[in-house]
Design a protein around this motif. Structure first.
Motif, PDB file in Angstrom:
ATOM      1  N   MET B  21      17.756-113.249   1.916  1.00 16.80           N
ATOM      2  CA  MET B  21      17.591-114.450   0.663  1.00 16.80           C
ATOM      3  C   MET B  21      15.897-114.179   0.351  1.00 16.80           C
ATOM      4  O   MET B  21      15.093-114.574   0.877  1.00 16.80           O
ATOM      5  CB  MET B  21      17.825-115.601   1.312  1.00 16.80           C
ATOM      6  CG  MET B  21      19.160-116.094   1.271  1.00 16.80           C
ATOM      7  SD  MET B  21      19.701-117.584   1.751  1.00 16.80           S
ATOM      8  CE  MET B  21      20.203-118.332   0.558  1.00 16.80           C
ATOM      9  N   GLY B  22      15.772-113.423  -0.663  1.00 16.09           N
ATOM     10  CA  GLY B  22      14.558-112.974  -1.034  1.00 16.09           C
ATOM     11  C   GLY B  22      14.193-111.578  -0.890  1.00 16.09           C
ATOM     12  O   GLY B  22      15.095-110.898  -0.687  1.00 16.09           O
ATOM     13  N   HIS B  25      14.687-113.933  -5.242  1.00 18.14           N
ATOM     14  CA  HIS B  25      15.845-114.714  -5.023  1.00 18.14           C
ATOM     15  C   HIS B  25      15.362-116.132  -5.528  1.00 18.14           C
ATOM     16  O   HIS B  25      14.291-116.449  -5.432  1.00 18.14           O
ATOM     17  CB  HIS B  25      16.303-114.581  -3.457  1.00 18.14           C
ATOM     18  CG  HIS B  25      17.668-115.245  -3.122  1.00 18.14           C
ATOM     19  ND1 HIS B  25      17.813-116.627  -3.482  1.00 18.14           N
ATOM     20  CD2 HIS B  25      18.785-114.891  -2.788  1.00 18.14           C
ATOM     21  CE1 HIS B  25      18.952-117.175  -3.033  1.00 18.14           C
ATOM     22  NE2 HIS B  25      19.506-115.926  -2.739  1.00 18.14           N
ATOM     23  N   PRO B  26      16.655-116.534  -6.405  1.00 15.03           N
ATOM     24  CA  PRO B  26      15.883-117.892  -6.863  1.00 15.03           C
ATOM     25  C   PRO B  26      15.600-118.901  -5.857  1.00 15.03           C
ATOM     26  O   PRO B  26      15.063-119.963  -6.164  1.00 15.03           O
ATOM     27  CB  PRO B  26      17.302-118.316  -7.740  1.00 15.03           C
ATOM     28  CG  PRO B  26      18.215-117.023  -7.779  1.00 15.03           C
ATOM     29  CD  PRO B  26      17.543-116.179  -6.698  1.00 15.03           C
ATOM     30  N   PHE B  27      16.204-118.805  -4.632  1.00 19.46           N
ATOM     31  CA  PHE B  27      15.747-119.985  -3.765  1.00 19.46           C
ATOM     32  C   PHE B  27      14.268-119.705  -3.079  1.00 19.46           C
ATOM     33  O   PHE B  27      13.909-120.785  -2.744  1.00 19.46           O
ATOM     34  CB  PHE B  27      16.766-119.915  -2.682  1.00 19.46           C
ATOM     35  CG  PHE B  27      16.254-119.662  -1.330  1.00 19.46           C
ATOM     36  CD1 PHE B  27      15.906-120.661  -0.617  1.00 19.46           C
ATOM     37  CD2 PHE B  27      16.212-118.461  -0.760  1.00 19.46           C
ATOM     38  CE1 PHE B  27      15.585-120.658   0.937  1.00 19.46           C
ATOM     39  CE2 PHE B  27      15.583-118.331   0.333  1.00 19.46           C
ATOM     40  CZ  PHE B  27      15.093-119.245   1.407  1.00 19.46           C
ATOM     41  N   THR B 129      15.820-127.545  -8.770  1.00 21.98           N
ATOM     42  CA  THR B 129      16.537-126.718  -9.130  1.00 21.98           C
ATOM     43  C   THR B 129      17.375-126.141  -7.722  1.00 21.98           C
ATOM     44  O   THR B 129      18.378-125.709  -7.784  1.00 21.98           O
ATOM     45  CB  THR B 129      15.589-125.520  -9.333  1.00 21.98           C
ATOM     46  OG1 THR B 129      14.585-125.362  -8.340  1.00 21.98           O
ATOM     47  CG2 THR B 129      15.053-125.790 -10.631  1.00 21.98           C
ATOM     48  N   ASP B 130      16.838-126.421  -6.563  1.00 22.74           N
ATOM     49  CA  ASP B 130      17.482-125.704  -5.614  1.00 22.74           C
ATOM     50  C   ASP B 130      18.697-126.666  -5.163  1.00 22.74           C
ATOM     51  O   ASP B 130      19.980-125.965  -4.685  1.00 22.74           O
ATOM     52  CB  ASP B 130      16.837-126.012  -4.051  1.00 22.74           C
ATOM     53  CG  ASP B 130      15.611-125.056  -4.037  1.00 22.74           C
ATOM     54  OD1 ASP B 130      15.672-123.922  -4.819  1.00 22.74           O
ATOM     55  OD2 ASP B 130      14.755-125.075  -3.373  1.00 22.74           O
ATOM     56  N   LEU B 131      18.876-127.795  -5.619  1.00 20.07           N
ATOM     57  CA  LEU B 131      20.042-128.517  -5.435  1.00 20.07           C
ATOM     58  C   LEU B 131      20.994-128.427  -6.789  1.00 20.07           C
ATOM     59  O   LEU B 131      22.216-128.945  -6.889  1.00 20.07           O
ATOM     60  CB  LEU B 131      19.900-130.291  -5.149  1.00 20.07           C
ATOM     61  CG  LEU B 131      19.303-130.505  -3.846  1.00 20.07           C
ATOM     62  CD1 LEU B 131      19.163-131.717  -3.737  1.00 20.07           C
ATOM     63  CD2 LEU B 131      20.098-129.809  -2.783  1.00 20.07           C
ATOM     64  N   GLY B 132      20.512-127.660  -7.724  1.00  9.89           N
ATOM     65  CA  GLY B 132      21.234-127.429  -8.805  1.00  9.89           C
ATOM     66  C   GLY B 132      21.445-128.428 -10.028  1.00  9.89           C
ATOM     67  O   GLY B 132      22.364-128.474 -10.665  1.00  9.89           O
ATOM     68  N   ALA B 359      25.002-123.070   1.771  1.00 10.26           N
ATOM     69  CA  ALA B 359      24.440-123.752   0.557  1.00 10.26           C
ATOM     70  C   ALA B 359      23.408-124.849   0.924  1.00 10.26           C
ATOM     71  O   ALA B 359      22.762-125.085   0.163  1.00 10.26           O
ATOM     72  CB  ALA B 359      25.506-124.512   0.034  1.00 10.26           C
ATOM     73  N   PRO B 362      18.717-123.558   0.662  1.00  9.43           N
ATOM     74  CA  PRO B 362      17.761-124.012  -0.208  1.00  9.43           C
ATOM     75  C   PRO B 362      17.309-125.614  -0.115  1.00  9.43           C
ATOM     76  O   PRO B 362      16.297-125.729  -0.361  1.00  9.43           O
ATOM     77  CB  PRO B 362      18.507-123.630  -1.548  1.00  9.43           C
ATOM     78  CG  PRO B 362      19.767-122.692  -1.557  1.00  9.43           C
ATOM     79  CD  PRO B 362      20.106-123.210  -0.026  1.00  9.43           C
TER      80      PRO B 362
END
Lengths: 390, 377
Positions: B21-22, B25-27, B129-132, B359, B362
C-alpha cells in the motif's frame, strides 16, 4: 416524372397494420416513431431511385412491409438507447450537482449548468491511451468487462418506461431483468482474477461477498411484490398498484430494505466495497484504463438507474400517479423518469452522508438485518393476502 | 452497531499475500509505503517503509545561520508549520538563555493553537476520504479555510507561516485580528458540531472505528507513541500542561484522555482537542487585548550562540516534537537533530493494524495523521 409523385412513395401507415409488427396487439410509441421516420426516409430514397431508374424493383422493395419493419426496428433500438442514455447522463449530472450542494460546493460548471461535463469526461477518457497490462489474461480481461458493461446497458434498455414504451413485454419481464442484473458480480469476480493484480483480486472477491449478502433478501422482496400483484409482468405490477395503493404503504419495511439492497446492487456508497478506493486503489477496476474505465463508470450509472427504476416499479407505482393514472397516456414516461431521479436523489443523499462499510459488516447487515426484514415483509404480505385486503 | 466477530488468525489455512500500500496509493497521505501481509482480508503483518522524501534537512541546517533556519523549519510539516518553527526558536532561545516578552508568548500560543486546529481539520478531512465519505472531507476543508485566513491576517502566509523569530515573533497582531480571531473561533465551535453530527451520530462511521486497533497503555508507552494517539489509549500526558513552555502554564484547559485505546478514542481525543484549542485561543487573545499596544513582542538577540547542547520539546498537533541543538559558538548550528512524532508513531503500525481487516488499514493509519515532511526530514 413530377415532384408530386413523391407522395406516392412517402405514405404513412399505422405500424400495427403491418403484418410483421413485432409487439402483437400492444401499441409501442418509440416503434411508431421509428416506423414513421423510416417511412419518410425510406420513401425519400425509394422516390429518388425511382427518379433515376423508373420502374425498378428496389424502390418498391424499400417501402414493402418487411423492409420497413426491419429498419424501423433498428431505429427503434436507437431511440430506446438514446433515451436511456440521456436519462442516465442526467442522473450523472444530478449526482454531481446535488452531491456538490450537499458538500457545500457548487458542483461542475462545464457548460449548460454543468451538463456538458459528461461530454468533457467522455472525450477525455476516449482520448486516453488504451493500456492493456502485459501480464493480464487478455481474453478474460476483455470479455468480462464487456459483459459487465453490456448487461448493464441491456437491462437499462429493457426497463419499460410506460405501457407504450417497452422493448419486450414478457410475462416474466421482472424475472429476466433481475437475472441479468445479478450477473455482473460474477464477471467482476472473474475479471478480478484475470487482471493479475492483488487489489483487483480482493475487489473481485469482495464483489462476490457483497452479492451473497444482498441477493437473497432482494429476491425475497421481489417475490413478495410478485405475490402481491400476482404477476411477473412489470405492466401488470404497475397497474395492480394503480388499482389498490402504491406498494410502499403496505410494504414499508420491504421498500426500505429494497432501497438499501439496490444500493448494494449498483455498488454505490456505502456498499462500494468492490472498488473501495481508500484501501484497494480502484478495486476490480484498477487495471482498466482509458475508455474501458469510462464505460465501466457509465455502466455504474446505468446500474444505478436500473436500481432506481426497479424501486419505482415495485413500490412507487411505476409510471402511474394515484387517482389520475397516466392521464390517457399524457407523458407517462416523463413521470417515470422523474420518479427515478427522485429515487436517485435519495441514493445521492445516502452517498453524501454515510461512510463505506466493511466486508464483515456487510455480511452481518445482509444476513442479520436485511434477510429477516425481507422475511417479515413477506409474512405481512401473506397475512394481507389471506386476509383478503389485496 | 453490532458485536464484533471474533477473528482467529490460525483458523484459516490460506496462503498469505503481501499487499503493497503505497507510495502511490490513495490511502498513504504522503509518500510512504505500508507493506501489509494479509491472510484473506485479515492483516497478519505490516511494515512501514519511509524515506522517499528525505531531503537532508538536518544536514542543510548546518550550513545556515540561525535565523535562516526558521523558514526551513516551517517546511518540516505542511500543516503544522507554526509549531515546528516555534520549537526551533524555543531551542535557540534556550541556548541563548533569553526570556521572550509576554506578548510574544501569547502570540505564539494563539498561532500554535490556530495551527493545531487547522492541522486537526486537515486530519479530519483525510479521515473522511479514508472511510469513503467526501462530505466530511469538504466540510473540514471549508472550516480549515477560515483558520488559514486567520494565518494570513496574522503573518501573511496561509500555511508556511514563518511567524516566530528567535526572541519573539515577527509582528504584533494586525488590525482587527483579535476581532476576526474571536469570531472565527466562535463560529467554528458551532460548525464543528455539524461534523460531529455527521460522523459521531452515524452508526456506520462509528462501527468502522470502534473496537479496532486496540492498544494498551503499556504498549503505547513501549512503542513511544505520543500525541492524541497516546492520549486515546489512556496515558494522561500533555507537554502543554505537564511541562509547560511559553506561557502555557497560565492557560486553563483540559487534556482530553480516553481509556478505550481504539481508533474511535483517538478520533474523539482529536475532536475534543479542537474545542480545547478554541478555549486556549480565547484566553490568550484576552491576555493580548489586556496588554498595551506598545508592549514589546520581540527581543534583539545575538547572532552567535554560545557553545553547548540544548533541547526543547513541545506538543505538536501530532505528538511530542523535540529539537536537539549542538552549538559550537558560531552563528551556525553544529548539529540540529529533530525528533519527529510521526517517525516514532508510524513505527507502531504493525501492532496497530495486526488483526484488523484490510479495509481497516486506512481507518487506523488515518489516526496516525501521517506527515512525511517531518518523518523523512
Amino acid at each position: 416524372m413530377s415532384y408530386s409523385s413523391i407522395l406516392e412513395w412517402i405514405t404513412f401507415h399505422n405500424p400495427m397494420d403491418n403484418p410483421f409488427y413485432p409487439f402483437g396487439d400492444l401499441y409501442n410509441l418509440p416503434y411508431d416513431w421509428a416506423y414513421k421516420i423510416w417511412e419518410f426516409l425510406g420513401g425519400l430514397v425509394a422516390w429518388l431511385i425511382n427518379l433515376l431508374f423508373p420502374g425498378n424493383v428496389v424502390s418498391t422493395w424499400l417501402i414493402s412491409d418487411q423492409v420497413v419493419n426491419v429498419f424501423a426496428l433498428l431505429l427503434f433500438m436507437l431511440i430506446i438507447f438514446l433515451v436511456v442514455f440521456v436519462g442516465t447522463l442526467l442522473s450523472l449530472w444530478e449526482e454531481r450537482k446535488v452531491l456538490g450542494r450537499m458538500m457545500d460546493r457548487r458542483g461542475t460548471q462545464v457548460g449548460l449548468k454543468g451538463f456538458l461535463q459528461c461530454v468533457a469526461d467522455g472525450l477525455k477518457t476516449f482520448m486516453k491511451e488504451n493500456v492493456v497490462p502485459k501480464k493480464v489474461d487478455k481474453m478474460t480481461y476483455m470479455w468480462t468487462v464487456s459483459l459487465v458493461i453490456g448487461t448493464s446497458v441491456l437491462i437499462a434498455c429493457m426497463i419499460p418506461l410506460s405501457d407504450r414504451w417497452f422493448v419486450v413485454s414478457y410475462d416474466t419481464g421482472l424475472l429476466i431483468i433481475m437475472a441479468l442484473f445479478a450477473l455482473a458480480p460474477f464477471f467482476i469476480l472473474v475479471s478480478g482474477w484475470a487482471q493479475n493484480n492483488k487489489y483487483s483480486l480482493i475487489g473481485g472477491m469482495r464483489a462476490a461477498e457483497l452479492m451473497i449478502s444482498y441477493e437473497i433478501p432482494m429476491l425475497i422482496l421481489i417475490g413478495t411484490v410478485i405475490l402481491m400483484a400476482g404477476s411477473f409482468n412489470i405492466s401488470d405490477i404497475v397497474h395492480a398498484q394503480y388499482d389498490t395503493v402504491w406498494y410502499f404503504i403496505p410494504q414499508v419495511i420491504g421498500m426500505i430494505t429494497f432501497f438499501w439492497c439496490s444500493i448494494a446492487e449498483s455498488e454505490r456508497v456505502p456498499f462500494d466495497l468492490a472498488e473501495a478506493e481508500a484501501e484497494l486503489v480502484e478495486g476490480w477496476q484498477t487495471e482498466y484504463a482509458g475508455m474501458k474505465w469510462g464505460l465501466i463508470m457509465l455502466a455504474d450509472y446505468f446500474r444505478g438507474y436500473v436500481a432506481c427504476a426497479m424501486g419505482v416499479i415495485l413500490y412507487f407505482g411505476g409510471w402511474m400517479l394515484p387517482g389520475i393514472g397516466d392521464l390517457n397516456n399524457a407523458m407517462p414516461e416523463i413521470v417515470f423518469l422523474l420518479k427515478t431521479w427522485l429515487m436517485f436523489f435519495m441514493m445521492i443523499w445516502v452517498r453524501a452522508t454515510l461512510a463505506r462499510v466493511r466486508t464483515d459488516q456487510i455480511l452481518n447487515i445482509g444476513w442479520k438485518i436485511f434477510t429477516p426484514l425481507a422475511v417479515i415483509n413477506l409474512l405481512i404480505v401473506v397475512l394481507l393476502k389471506f386476509g383478503g385486503v389485496f | 452497531m453490532m458485536p464484533e466477530p471474533e477473528i482467529k488468525l490460525d483458523s484459516m489455512n490460506t496462503d498469505r499475500m503481501t499487499v503493497i500500500m503505497g507510495p502511490q496509493h490513495p490511502f498513504s497521505h504522503g509518500l510512504w509505503t505500508l507493506k501489509v501481509e494479509v491472510d484473506g482480508e485479515i492483516v497478519t503483518d505490516a511494515e512501514p517503509i519511509i524515506g522517499y522524501l528525505h531531503r537532508g534537512w538536518e544536514k542543510e541546517c548546518e550550513n545556515r545561520t540561525y535565523p535562516k533556519i526558521i523558514p526551513m523549519a516551517d517546511r518540516l510539516c505542511y500543516s503544522a508549520s507554526m509549531t515546528w518553527s516555534h520549537i526551533y526558536c524555543m531551542t535557540v532561545e534556550k541556548a541563548l538563555d533569553v526570556d521572550i516578552p509576554d506578548k510574544a508568548k501569547y502570540l505564539r500560543i494563539v498561532a500554535d493553537e490556530i495551527c493545531r486546529i487547522q492541522s486537526h481539520l486537515m486530519w479530519l478531512a483525510a479521515v473522511g476520504t479514508d472511510l469513503g465519505n467526501l462530505t466530511v472531507f469538504l466540510w473540514a476543508m471549508r472550516e480549515r479555510e477560515f483558520f488559514l485566513d486567520l494565518n494570513v491576517r496574522l503573518c501573511g502566509a496561509r500555511m508556511t507561516t514563518n511567524y516566530p523569530r528567535i526572541g519573539g515573533v515577527r509582528n504584533d497582531t494586525t488590525e482587527y485580528f483579535d476581532r476576526d480571531c474571536m469570531r472565527c473561533v466562535e463560529r467554528f465551535e458551532k460548525r464543528l458540531w455539524d461534523i460531529i453530527a455527521l460522523v459521531d451520530d452515524s452508526s456506520v462511521f462509528v462501527s468502522r472505528m470502534q473496537g479496532i486497533s486496540r492498544l494498551t497503555r503499556e504498549q503505547v508507552a513501549n512503542l513511544g507513541v505520543t500525541g492524541p494517539a497516546m492520549r486515546g489509549c489512556g496515558v494522561d500526558f500533555d507537554i502543554r500542561r505537564d511541562d509547560p513552555y511559553d506561557g502555557y502554564d497560565e492557560m486553563d484547559f483540559e487534556v482530553p484522555v480516553l481509556k478505550e485505546g481504539d481508533t474511535y478514542a483517538r478520533y474523539m481525543v482529536r475532536i475534543e482537542e479542537m474545542f480545547q484549542s478554541c478555549e486556549i485561543i480565547r484566553q490568550a487573545m484576552k491576555k493580548i487585548q489586556d496588554m498595551p499596544r506598545s508592549a514589546p513582542y520581540r527581543l534583539k538577540v545575538p547572532s552567535a550562540v554560545p557553545e553547548g547542547t540544548h533541547f526543547a520539546r513541545l506538543e505538536d498537533p501530532r505528538g511530542e516534537s523535540l529539537m536537539y541543538l549542538i552549538s559550537d559558538g558560531t552563528d551556525k548550528p553544529y548539529r540540529l537533530k529533530v525528533r519527529s512524532p510521526i517517525f516514532v508513531n508510524v513505527s507502531a503500525a504493525k501492532p496497530m493494524v495486526q488483526g484488523c481487516r484490510i479495509a481497516d488499514v486506512p481507518a487506523v493509519m488515518a489516526m496516525v495523521d501521517m506527515c512525511l515532511g517531518e518523518t523523512d526530514r
